[in-house]
Write a protein that holds these residues in place. Structure first.
Motif, short mmCIF file in Angstrom:
data_model
loop_
_atom_site.label_atom_id
_atom_site.label_comp_id
_atom_site.label_asym_id
_atom_site.label_seq_id
_atom_site.Cartn_x
_atom_site.Cartn_y
_atom_site.Cartn_z
N VAL A 199 17.65 53.15 30.82
CA VAL A 199 18.19 53.61 29.54
C VAL A 199 19.02 52.51 28.91
CG1 VAL A 199 18.23 56.04 30.17
CG2 VAL A 199 20.21 54.64 30.65
N ASP A 200 19.30 52.67 27.61
CA ASP A 200 20.04 51.65 26.88
C ASP A 200 21.53 51.95 26.76
OD1 ASP A 200 17.65 50.38 26.43
OD2 ASP A 200 17.31 51.39 24.52
N ARG A 201 21.88 53.23 26.67
CA ARG A 201 23.26 53.59 26.39
C ARG A 201 23.84 54.50 27.47
NH1 ARG A 201 22.65 56.07 20.60
NH2 ARG A 201 22.16 57.70 22.06
N ALA A 225 19.83 60.89 32.08
CA ALA A 225 18.71 60.35 32.87
C ALA A 225 18.87 60.68 34.35
CB ALA A 225 18.61 58.83 32.67
N LEU A 226 20.12 60.76 34.81
CA LEU A 226 20.37 61.08 36.23
C LEU A 226 20.08 62.54 36.56
CD1 LEU A 226 23.72 59.34 37.22
CD2 LEU A 226 21.46 58.93 38.16
N GLU A 227 20.36 63.44 35.62
CA GLU A 227 20.22 64.87 35.89
C GLU A 227 18.77 65.20 36.25
OE1 GLU A 227 21.94 67.13 32.69
OE2 GLU A 227 23.92 66.28 33.07
N LEU A 231 22.23 56.36 50.23
CA LEU A 231 21.04 57.22 50.18
C LEU A 231 20.47 57.36 48.77
CD1 LEU A 231 22.19 60.07 52.60
CD2 LEU A 231 20.50 58.27 53.06
N MET A 232 21.32 57.26 47.78
CA MET A 232 20.88 57.40 46.38
C MET A 232 21.36 56.19 45.58
SD MET A 232 21.28 61.41 45.41
CE MET A 232 20.14 61.27 44.05
N PRO A 233 20.59 55.12 45.57
CA PRO A 233 20.99 53.91 44.85
C PRO A 233 21.25 54.14 43.36
CG PRO A 233 19.13 53.45 46.29
CD PRO A 233 19.35 54.92 46.31
N VAL A 234 20.66 55.19 42.77
CA VAL A 234 20.92 55.47 41.35
C VAL A 234 22.39 55.82 41.11
CG1 VAL A 234 18.57 56.15 40.78
CG2 VAL A 234 20.20 57.88 41.52
N LEU A 235 23.06 56.39 42.12
CA LEU A 235 24.49 56.68 41.98
C LEU A 235 25.30 55.39 41.91
CD1 LEU A 235 25.04 59.69 44.42
CD2 LEU A 235 24.84 59.73 41.93
N ARG A 267 27.69 51.24 35.98
CA ARG A 267 27.28 51.31 34.58
C ARG A 267 26.13 50.34 34.30
NH1 ARG A 267 28.69 55.88 33.32
NH2 ARG A 267 29.02 55.56 31.13
N ASP A 268 25.22 50.23 35.29
CA ASP A 268 24.04 49.38 35.18
C ASP A 268 22.92 50.21 34.56
OD1 ASP A 268 22.01 47.56 35.45
OD2 ASP A 268 21.94 47.64 37.64
N PHE A 269 22.94 50.31 33.24
CA PHE A 269 22.03 51.20 32.54
C PHE A 269 20.58 50.74 32.59
CE2 PHE A 269 26.15 51.51 30.19
CZ PHE A 269 26.56 52.66 30.84
#
Length: 173
Positions: free
Chosen positions: A60-62, A69-71, A43-47, A53-55
């Protein structure tokens, strides 16, 4: 003397059965939490990107920036269209760290005349690949097993039921 030994062995067997039952309930609760983790990743691909650790996909870079960025990220799913407005489920990232993420899941709009809308806080453990409910409708620190009866009137397997409900709720999204 024989009677005392029989009573003692019955007590040992009873205690052993209780311990086995508690262990089985714990294993069932863990398997539900593992399934909820998989549902949340879908449901949340960002997780999933955060876990791997695919920044770059997070923009983002680091690593330190990835958590921040997730918050505040929010995903919204429509469950039903009512005449006035749609019923949605909102999943919001409250906190993000390297190994854990805290999510809030709420249903909108507030349907007070029918029921209390479900709301939960979920702790996602990326290193253990599991997600568990840490708060449901404001009830925190749920135990795996409660004695019966208890002061808060919880079911004996309240935490398992709440995690199972989360799984059913997520499967509707």
């Amino acid at each position: 003397m024989v009677r005392a030994d029989a009573t003692t062995s019955a007590a040992v067997v009873s205690t052993s059965c209780d311990a086995i039952e508690n262990r089985l309930l714990s294993l069932l609760a863990y398997s539900e939490c593992d399934a909820n983790y998989i549902r949340l990743l879908r449901l949340m691909p960002v997780l999933a990107a955060h876990r791997q650790r695919d920044f770059a996909s997070l923009g983002v870079d680091r690593a330190a920036q990835a958590e921040k960025a997730l918050e505040g990220m929010r995903t919204v799913f429509t469950l039903a269209d009512l005449a006035t407005e749609p019923v949605t489920v909102e999943i919001t990232v409250l906190e993000a760290f390297k190994y854990t993420t805290t999510l809030e899941i709420v249903q909108r709009p507030v349907l007070r005349e029918w029921m209390t809308n479900p709301s939960m806080l979920i702790r996602v453990y990326h290193d253990a690949s599991t997600a568990e409910v840490v708060s449901y409708q404001g009830h925190k620190n749920l135990q795996v097993r409660y004695p019966q009866p208890n002061a808060k009137m919880y079911q004996s397997d309240e935490k398992g039921q709440v995690n199972q409900f989360l799984g059913e709720w997520l499967s509707h999204c």
